[in-house]
Design an enzyme around this catalytic site. Structure first.
Site, short mmCIF file in Angstrom:
data_model
loop_
_atom_site.label_atom_id
_atom_site.label_comp_id
_atom_site.label_asym_id
_atom_site.label_seq_id
_atom_site.Cartn_x
_atom_site.Cartn_y
_atom_site.Cartn_z
N GLU A 34 0.85 -1.21 0.00
CA GLU A 34 0.00 0.00 0.00
C GLU A 34 0.88 1.24 0.00
OE1 GLU A 34 -3.49 0.42 2.75
OE2 GLU A 34 -2.38 2.18 3.44
N LYS A 39 2.23 14.47 -0.87
CA LYS A 39 1.64 15.81 -0.89
C LYS A 39 2.22 16.70 -1.98
CE LYS A 39 0.60 16.64 3.90
NZ LYS A 39 -0.77 16.30 3.71
N THR A 65 -4.03 4.71 -1.61
CA THR A 65 -5.08 5.19 -0.71
C THR A 65 -5.76 6.44 -1.29
OG1 THR A 65 -3.64 6.61 0.59
CG2 THR A 65 -3.87 4.33 1.33
N HIS A 93 -8.22 2.84 -3.63
CA HIS A 93 -9.19 2.96 -2.54
C HIS A 93 -10.18 4.06 -2.89
CE1 HIS A 93 -6.34 1.18 0.75
NE2 HIS A 93 -6.23 0.55 -0.41
N ARG A 123 -16.18 3.20 3.44
CA ARG A 123 -17.09 4.26 3.83
C ARG A 123 -16.37 5.61 3.93
NH1 ARG A 123 -19.23 4.51 9.86
NH2 ARG A 123 -17.12 5.28 10.10
N GLY A 124 -15.20 5.61 4.59
CA GLY A 124 -14.55 6.89 4.92
C GLY A 124 -15.04 7.36 6.27
N ASP A 125 -14.93 8.68 6.53
CA ASP A 125 -15.41 9.22 7.81
C ASP A 125 -16.92 9.03 7.88
OD1 ASP A 125 -12.89 10.05 8.47
OD2 ASP A 125 -13.14 12.03 7.56
N ASP A 178 -20.23 -6.61 13.41
CA ASP A 178 -19.22 -6.23 12.43
C ASP A 178 -19.02 -7.33 11.39
OD1 ASP A 178 -18.27 -3.73 12.85
OD2 ASP A 178 -16.33 -4.33 13.65
#
Ligand code: FAD
Length: 625
Positions: A34, A39, A65, A93, A123-125, A178
């Protein structure tokens, strides 16, 4: 090359990762790497080069990601396209919550165009619904909604992975629920599972059995992260709530100040875990590289899954070139570093010539070397407050005055709260030496400080407070601080630094000033008293038998990247409060009117130099007092 047309390297046929697994012998171990989108452009270029070298380790596929809320969408796609273009199967992702309208549709189409046919649907946040000003539809509450959406819109064109949590997801009190939700994701069309990181093999084994007992039959790849650095490891595992067995914690605490020893420990631990899992019948592993190649290479060498020195053999790009004699696809070439690229910092340059794998093996801190692919956050999931909204409001209140904001910062500095929107971990021990000065800045001037370090003149590298790198060396630091201030205050800071520089030159004390700074604001405006391409090297170490190692550089590129993030955090903070609330409006107006400045004082022998200089500036606040 002859002829007028430039033949492109034939794009290898994209393949679903489940087909790749099916082609392997049943007993053959396999692994994925991964990476996260760096940046900066230079970091991205260096990562593409690094991934090319890592391809010689034969990962079965690569993962890229995605920043929560789509914050890294361009870079994630660009990087995935480049890696896929090298002939390495890539899994992108993708999160589905808090996205702006159209991002999902565009991303899926672009992934397809780039030949990326593997996705990790997340999902993410948690969805923020109305709180979020550009909330996408309620359709996407959970990862399963994304799996269903992709299957509905694209049939079987994509191979879809989903996340699993051996220790249970932080949002869920019930581990069985879960597993039930994971089963539902399989039933909705998921093809494979990649797990959250863990360090307790027994926990994984129990969870794995429970998944199989429930009828989850798709491949499950355990997530393994060789520990690279004590502080970032603690930060990441705290954020995810990962359980760390006592023996591992105490081993690490003992060596925490020797980065080289921590890295070595991380390699040995990953090998031990993977051996135990292999004996348990697990064949596939998901390795989090944090964009560094040395540790994963060592892990695979020690497991004897790759031959020693594999990364020095031919990489994907070299193999492809040898096979076709054709140039690389444009998407790859446009990202790779120019051969003649000459970083302006000697330390990084020398170390890089020494070994391309290790020039940035100690990418310390937020202002590490922005050319390093490993520069930036640890997980590449993008800018966020790293706290649940309710908890964030409880800690930081509902600010509607300057004093309210200053209180958040000074409470953090006094240790009565453990985080602020810009720092999700408690203060580092070294800050104690300058905390009274920082409090003066925050409380009296409303100069909100988001990063700092004291001057250090040769502390032992094993020093519990300042040390880093292998033991037996010495470390040095120049004092720096970064803080928000008004445009008028920045004007005054500029006037003073110009005047001081002139005075030093006139007095024959040097041909430059001692105070150097970069400043930026929300609108992307930028000011500095450094020359184009100049950098502030603020932390370095001297170690036996090695070149001087510069671990922290502040330069325009890294400052701009951080500045953008720092202002995005104001926005994230404001979004905690209802749309028409005074707190949201106030935080927005502050963000719009402030600059972020990063100031370095170059005399590292003068412990109080920076703070004396700053606090003697005359500003409107001091005049009112
Ligand atoms: P979900 O499957 O929605 O699960 C979240 C919680 O909701 C769980 O408790 C689950 O049990 C529960 N749940 C699931 N379905 C339902 C349902 N139908 N009804 C009720 N409850 C339900 N984040 C990023 O931003 N970018 C990345 O690149 C990224 N990569 C990751 C890679 C891996 C391997 C892992 C493990 C996580 C990654 N994450 C990433 C983090 C991830 O986005 C978060 O962990 C997120 O909080 C949950 O994502 P999920 O896909 O597991 O969500």
């Amino acid at each position: 090359m002859s002829g007028t047309s430039t033949p492109e390297l034939r794009q290898p046929q994209s393949q679903k990762v489940t087909s790749r697994i099916a082609q392997l012998a049943p007993s053959q171990p396999f692994y994925t790497f991964e990476v996260f989108p760096p940046k900066t452009d230079a970091g991205l270029a260096n990562l593409v080069d690094r991934v090319d070298r890592m391809s010689a380790l034969d990962p079965t596929w690569m993962h890229v990601t995605w920043g929560a809320g789509g914050s890294t969408q361009e870079r994630s796609l660009e990087l995935s396209g480049a890696i896929q273009g090298m002939g390495l199967e890539t899994c992108l992702h993708l999160t589905c919550t808090n996205l702006e309208e159209g991002v999902l549709e565009r991303t899926l189409q672009r992934a397809k165009d780039l030949g990326v046919v593997n996705l990790l649907a997340l999902r993410g946040d948690p969805p923020r619904g109305e709180e979020y000003w550009t909330a996408s539809s309620d359709e996407f509450q959970h990862a399963i909604d994304l799996v269903r959406y992709i299957r509905k819109e694209y049939g079987n064109e994509f191979c879809i992975g989903v996340a699993g949590y051996p220790e249970g997801h932080a949002d869920s009190a019930d581990k069985l629920a879960d597993i039930e939700h994971l089963y539902e994701k399989q039933e909705a069309g998921a093809d494979f599972v990649v797990t959250q990181l863990f360090y307790d093999v027994e926990v994984f084994k129990k969870w794995y059995k429970a998944c199989r007992d429930r009828g989850i039959t798709i491949p499950i790849l355990p997530g393994i992260m060789p520990i690279q650095n004590y502080l970032s490891f603690r930060r990441m595992t705290n954020l995810c709530g990962t359980h760390i067995p006592e023996d591992i914690l105490s081993d690490l605490e003992r060596i925490q100040h020797d980065d080289a020893a921590v890295k070595d420990y991380g390699v040995q631990l990953a090998v031990k875990m993977m051996r135990a899992l292999f004996e348990h019948g697990i064949r596939g592993y998901h390795l989090c590289t944090l964009n560094l190649e040395k540790s994963v290479t060592r892990v695979l060498e020690l497991l004897e899954w790759v031959a020693p020195g594999a990364t020095r053999t031919r990489s994907a790009v070299q193999k492809a070139l040898a096979a076709n004699g054709a140039p690389l696809p444009k998407v790859v070439n446009s990202l790779r570093p120019a051969p003649a690229a000459s970083p302006s910092v000697a330390g990084a340059d020398i170390a890089r010539k020494d070994s391309p794998a290790s020039w940035d093996e100690f990418p310390n801190g937020r202002f590490g070397d922005a050319r390093s692919p490993a520069y930036g956050e640890m997980d590449g999931y993008g800018v966020s407050l790293k706290l649940p909204p309710g908890e964030a409001i409880r800690l930081w209140g509902e600010p509607t005055t300057l004093a309210d904001i200053s209180r958040v910062f000074s409470s953090y500095l006094r240790g009565s709260i453990q985080s602020n929107p810009w720092s999700e971990e408690p203060l580092r021990a070294e800050t104690a030496a300058i905390s009274s000065r920082l409090l003066e800045m925050n409380d009296e001037r409303h100069w909100w400080t988001v990063g700092s370090q004291p001057a250090v003149d040769g502390a032992p590298s094993a020093d519990a407070v300042h040390g880093f790198g292998p033991k037996g060396g010495y470390v040095y630091q120049k004092a720096f601080v970064e803080f928000f201030l008004t445009a008028d205050e920045l004007d005054e800071l500029e006037r003073r630094s110009v005047a001081d520089e002139r005075a030093r030159i006139d007095a024959g004390e040097g041909d430059d000033g001692l105070v150097k700074w970069f400043a930026g604001n929300m609108r992307g405006e930028f000011r500095s008293n450094l020359g184009k391409g100049d950098v502030n090297a603020v932390t370095w170490g001297v170690f036996g038998g090695k070149e001087i190692v510069t671990t922290t550089l502040i330069e325009e590129m890294s400052f701009r990247a951080w500045c953008e993030e720092a202002f995005a955090l104001w926005k994230e903070w404001s979004l905690l409060y209802a749309a028409a609330s005074p707190a949201r409006g106030f935080i927005r107006s502050i963000a719009e009117s402030r600059w972020l400045v990063s100031v370095v004082h170059h005399d590292y022998k003068d412990q109080d130099g920076l703070w004396r200089w700053l606090l003697s500036l005359k500003t409107s606040t001091t005049e009112q007092a």
